[in-house]
Design a protein around this motif. Structure first.
Motif, mmCIF file in Angstrom:
data_model
loop_
_atom_site.group_PDB
_atom_site.id
_atom_site.type_symbol
_atom_site.label_atom_id
_atom_site.label_comp_id
_atom_site.label_asym_id
_atom_site.label_seq_id
_atom_site.Cartn_x
_atom_site.Cartn_y
_atom_site.Cartn_z
ATOM 1 N N GLN A 88 0.398 -11.273 -58.918
ATOM 2 C CA GLN A 88 1.806 -11.673 -58.825
ATOM 3 C C GLN A 88 2.732 -10.451 -58.886
ATOM 4 O OE1 GLN A 88 1.582 -14.284 -62.233
ATOM 5 N NE2 GLN A 88 1.784 -16.129 -60.975
ATOM 6 N N THR A 89 2.406 -9.516 -59.771
ATOM 7 C CA THR A 89 3.204 -8.284 -59.909
ATOM 8 C C THR A 89 3.153 -7.457 -58.633
ATOM 9 O OG1 THR A 89 2.799 -8.224 -62.300
ATOM 10 C CG2 THR A 89 3.485 -6.154 -61.246
ATOM 11 N N ILE A 90 1.972 -7.326 -58.059
ATOM 12 C CA ILE A 90 1.817 -6.566 -56.807
ATOM 13 C C ILE A 90 2.639 -7.193 -55.687
ATOM 14 C CG2 ILE A 90 0.186 -5.961 -54.961
ATOM 15 C CD1 ILE A 90 -1.934 -5.571 -57.146
ATOM 16 N N LEU A 91 2.597 -8.518 -55.600
ATOM 17 C CA LEU A 91 3.325 -9.211 -54.532
ATOM 18 C C LEU A 91 4.837 -9.027 -54.679
ATOM 19 C CD1 LEU A 91 3.205 -10.996 -52.058
ATOM 20 C CD2 LEU A 91 3.046 -12.995 -53.554
ATOM 21 N N ILE A 92 5.355 -9.221 -55.901
ATOM 22 C CA ILE A 92 6.791 -9.059 -56.130
ATOM 23 C C ILE A 92 7.207 -7.608 -55.869
ATOM 24 C CG2 ILE A 92 8.608 -9.082 -57.894
ATOM 25 C CD1 ILE A 92 7.157 -11.502 -59.132
ATOM 26 N N SER A 93 6.387 -6.658 -56.311
ATOM 27 C CA SER A 93 6.700 -5.231 -56.121
ATOM 28 C C SER A 93 6.694 -4.855 -54.646
ATOM 29 C CB SER A 93 5.698 -4.368 -56.888
ATOM 30 O OG SER A 93 5.680 -4.707 -58.253
ATOM 31 N N ALA A 94 5.753 -5.412 -53.897
ATOM 32 C CA ALA A 94 5.687 -5.136 -52.461
ATOM 33 C C ALA A 94 6.937 -5.661 -51.757
ATOM 34 C CB ALA A 94 4.442 -5.769 -51.861
ATOM 35 N N VAL B 230 17.066 -11.795 -69.370
ATOM 36 C CA VAL B 230 16.952 -12.466 -70.671
ATOM 37 C C VAL B 230 16.926 -13.988 -70.511
ATOM 38 C CG1 VAL B 230 18.017 -12.761 -72.942
ATOM 39 C CG2 VAL B 230 18.102 -10.523 -71.802
ATOM 40 N N GLY B 231 17.797 -14.496 -69.639
ATOM 41 C CA GLY B 231 17.873 -15.950 -69.475
ATOM 42 C C GLY B 231 16.992 -16.518 -68.383
ATOM 43 N N GLY B 232 16.540 -15.663 -67.454
ATOM 44 C CA GLY B 232 15.692 -16.143 -66.367
ATOM 45 C C GLY B 232 16.446 -16.953 -65.331
ATOM 46 N N ALA C 96 16.785 -7.339 -60.147
ATOM 47 C CA ALA C 96 16.685 -8.378 -61.175
ATOM 48 C C ALA C 96 16.870 -9.774 -60.595
ATOM 49 C CB ALA C 96 17.714 -8.121 -62.275
ATOM 50 N N THR C 97 17.896 -9.946 -59.762
ATOM 51 C CA THR C 97 18.153 -11.281 -59.208
ATOM 52 C C THR C 97 17.079 -11.684 -58.201
ATOM 53 O OG1 THR C 97 19.687 -10.267 -57.607
ATOM 54 C CG2 THR C 97 20.639 -11.220 -59.599
ATOM 55 N N PHE C 98 16.643 -10.722 -57.371
ATOM 56 C CA PHE C 98 15.584 -11.028 -56.414
ATOM 57 C C PHE C 98 14.275 -11.332 -57.138
ATOM 58 C CE2 PHE C 98 12.072 -9.724 -53.604
ATOM 59 C CZ PHE C 98 12.341 -10.510 -52.495
ATOM 60 N N GLY C 99 13.938 -10.522 -58.131
ATOM 61 C CA GLY C 99 12.707 -10.752 -58.893
ATOM 62 C C GLY C 99 12.724 -12.089 -59.601
ATOM 63 N N CYS C 100 13.881 -12.441 -60.147
ATOM 64 C CA CYS C 100 14.015 -13.725 -60.845
ATOM 65 C C CYS C 100 13.767 -14.897 -59.895
ATOM 66 C CB CYS C 100 15.411 -13.813 -61.453
ATOM 67 S SG CYS C 100 15.695 -15.266 -62.476
ATOM 68 N N VAL D 143 12.131 -14.912 -56.846
ATOM 69 C CA VAL D 143 10.760 -14.997 -56.342
ATOM 70 C C VAL D 143 9.768 -15.248 -57.470
ATOM 71 C CG1 VAL D 143 11.222 -13.579 -54.306
ATOM 72 C CG2 VAL D 143 10.413 -12.484 -56.399
ATOM 73 N N GLY D 144 10.136 -14.866 -58.698
ATOM 74 C CA GLY D 144 9.278 -15.174 -59.840
ATOM 75 C C GLY D 144 9.099 -16.671 -59.998
ATOM 76 N N HIS D 145 10.200 -17.409 -59.811
ATOM 77 C CA HIS D 145 10.136 -18.882 -59.828
ATOM 78 C C HIS D 145 9.153 -19.384 -58.768
ATOM 79 C CE1 HIS D 145 13.052 -20.423 -62.704
ATOM 80 N NE2 HIS D 145 13.927 -19.498 -62.323
ATOM 81 N N LEU D 146 9.223 -18.809 -57.582
ATOM 82 C CA LEU D 146 8.394 -19.277 -56.464
ATOM 83 C C LEU D 146 6.912 -18.967 -56.676
ATOM 84 C CD1 LEU D 146 10.650 -18.143 -53.452
ATOM 85 C CD2 LEU D 146 10.460 -20.437 -54.454
ATOM 86 N N PHE D 147 6.608 -17.812 -57.300
ATOM 87 C CA PHE D 147 5.217 -17.374 -57.445
ATOM 88 C C PHE D 147 4.586 -17.747 -58.775
ATOM 89 C CE2 PHE D 147 6.488 -13.679 -54.461
ATOM 90 C CZ PHE D 147 6.371 -14.522 -53.361
ATOM 91 N N GLY D 148 5.345 -18.475 -59.614
ATOM 92 C CA GLY D 148 4.764 -18.936 -60.866
ATOM 93 C C GLY D 148 4.754 -17.911 -61.983
ATOM 94 N N LEU D 149 5.491 -16.812 -61.816
ATOM 95 C CA LEU D 149 5.597 -15.808 -62.871
ATOM 96 C C LEU D 149 6.880 -16.060 -63.649
ATOM 97 C CD1 LEU D 149 4.233 -13.194 -63.978
ATOM 98 C CD2 LEU D 149 5.732 -11.893 -62.467
ATOM 99 N N ASN D 150 6.834 -15.845 -64.965
ATOM 100 C CA ASN D 150 8.030 -16.055 -65.779
ATOM 101 C C ASN D 150 9.221 -15.350 -65.137
ATOM 102 O OD1 ASN D 150 9.854 -14.721 -68.130
ATOM 103 N ND2 ASN D 150 9.181 -16.772 -68.710
ATOM 104 N N PRO D 151 10.312 -16.069 -64.832
ATOM 105 C CA PRO D 151 11.420 -15.480 -64.066
ATOM 106 C C PRO D 151 12.092 -14.299 -64.748
ATOM 107 C CG PRO D 151 12.009 -17.646 -64.898
ATOM 108 C CD PRO D 151 10.551 -17.493 -65.120
#
Length: 421
Positions: free
Chosen positions: A226-232, A295-297, A332-336, A338-346
């Protein structure tokens, strides 16, 4: 014979001690001065943002603010100054950094924030620090090689003062100029300057920038993927951001050759976008939005894209500030999201996005890893290191600063000495 060898070794040792004491004195002076200026700048920008938040109709004064900025730079014959790029270039060559740059960038950045322009503060910090370091070096009558080092000391000091990240500030200054080469001779001076500046800001009551991540996932196969995908994805987004920044500035100069007209057109565009979006989230630095994401996700779906547009127009039109805090906002906003979409804590995904974007636009992987520790603590260190590494490789040869050089290939052990795009 033995006596001569002993004397020679003592002379050699004394040279190291004398050089250490020399740089300890100079770097601490730069750190204290940079810390005082940085603390004042930090408080001024924060106060400007508070005023804008309380009176958001100040955005209507953005054209007037832009005209004042252009007039100040024109009066000082610095209208063609390339800002942070000039500071970076001065480390590599004998270009002098004018003392007038410091008050100019200080006042113009405060005006930009007061009137709701979308900008950060670290670009101004690097210019403030570079100007302070360069001119203190000339006061001490240092040679050109040493001047390059005191410029890095100044950059470290004011960067540290603004963000409260002294180790990142030092490592960043060592590696931002020529990616792939670290100026280790400047390590101790930069560390001393950044730590001195950090202590000054703590004495002034300013807290370092830190975020409390509520959930840090265990390092496992799924989390790593998940980290690799978000970072890419952030690496590709960093290319979009850098390209948008460069082309917006280029075409605004082509379309509106008069700097006064250009800055007014840019200001009117920001005013229109502000009222069209019905939000003030994209004006100013947006530190509160970054905190909500980490902090709030929570983050709006297209906040990252709107911040790119606001920042590109603001800086491209001629307003002053920096791009690193907007980079944090975008990451931060983009990661938050896509984090929702990929199942990683936002919230954690937002933090990953910040580090990946920072590395992608600045090409400083070691500084990015150190930054993750100073901003978020060491618990997620492995995942942040992965994020920085992936983003560095996949972001190609793009960067926010055109004077930055990539000395070694990102794909193989090959010397390339390539300018960033």
């Amino acid at each position: 014979m033995i006596k001569d060898i002993a004397i020679e070794k003592m002379k050699s040792a004394s040279n190291y001690v004398i050089t250490f004491l020399k740089w300890a004195l100079i770097s601490i002076i730069i750190g204290v001065v940079g810390g005082c200026v940085g603390a004042l700048f930090h408080m001024s920008v924060n106060y400007a943002n508070i005023i804008f938040t309380m009176h958001d109709w100040f955005v209507l004064f953005l054209p007037i603010g832009g005209i004042i900025i252009v007039a100040m730079y024109k009066a000082c014959k610095m209208l063609e100054n390339k800002g942070t790029d000039s500071i970076i270039s001065s480390i590599r060559n004998d270009e002098k950094v004018p003392i007038s740059l410091a008050p100019l960038i200080f006042v113009s950045t405060v005006i930009t924030h007061l009137c709701g322009g979308s900008a950060g503060r670290e670009g101004a910090a690097l210019q403030l620090g570079g100007s302070i370091g360069s001119n203190i070096g000339r006061l001490f009558k240092l040679d050109e090689k040493d001047i390059h080092m005191v410029v890095m000391c100044g950059m470290s000091a004011v960067f540290s003062a603004l963000f409260g990240t002294p180790i990142t500030a030092a490592v960043f200054a060592l590696g931002v100029t020529s990616v792939g080469i670290m100026y280790y001779s400047a390590l101790v001076p930069c560390l001393m300057s950044s730590l001195a500046a950090f202590l000054v800001t703590r004495f002034a009551g300013l807290e370092p920038t830190q975020f409390a991540i509520t959930v840090i996932p265990q390092t496992g196969v799924i989390t790593i993927l998940q980290t690799i995908l978000i970072s890419a994805l952030c690496a590709e987004l960093s290319i979009i951001f850098c390209t948008t920044m460069h082309y917006t500035a280029r075409y605004l100069k082509i379309w509106f050759k008069n700097p006064y007209i250009r800055v007014v057109v840019g200001a009117l565009a920001i005013i229109a976008l502000t009222y069209l979006t019905g939000s003030r989230d994209y004006n100013g630095s947006g530190m509160d939005i970054i905190e909500h994401a980490v902090v709030g996700g929570h983050a709006k779906g297209w906040a990252w894209a709107l911040k790119i547009v606001f920042t590109a127009i603001t800086i491209g039109a001629g307003f002053k500030g920096g791009e690193i805090v907007p980079t944090f906002f975008i990451g931060a906003t983009f990661g938050c999201v896509v984090g929702h979409l990929f199942g990683l804590n936002p919230g954690f995904a937002a933090a990953i996005g910040m580090i990946a974007m920072f590395c992608g636009v600045l090409n400083c992987p070691i500084a990015s890893i150190v930054l993750s520790i100073e901003l978020f603590g060491s618990k997620g260190f492995i995942l942040f290191a992965i994020a920085a590494g992936v983003s560095y490789m996949l972001s190609g040869y793009y960067g926010l600063y055109s004077s930055q050089k990539i000395m070694y290939s990102k794909l193989k052990a090959e010397y390339i000495n390539k300018d960033t795009k």
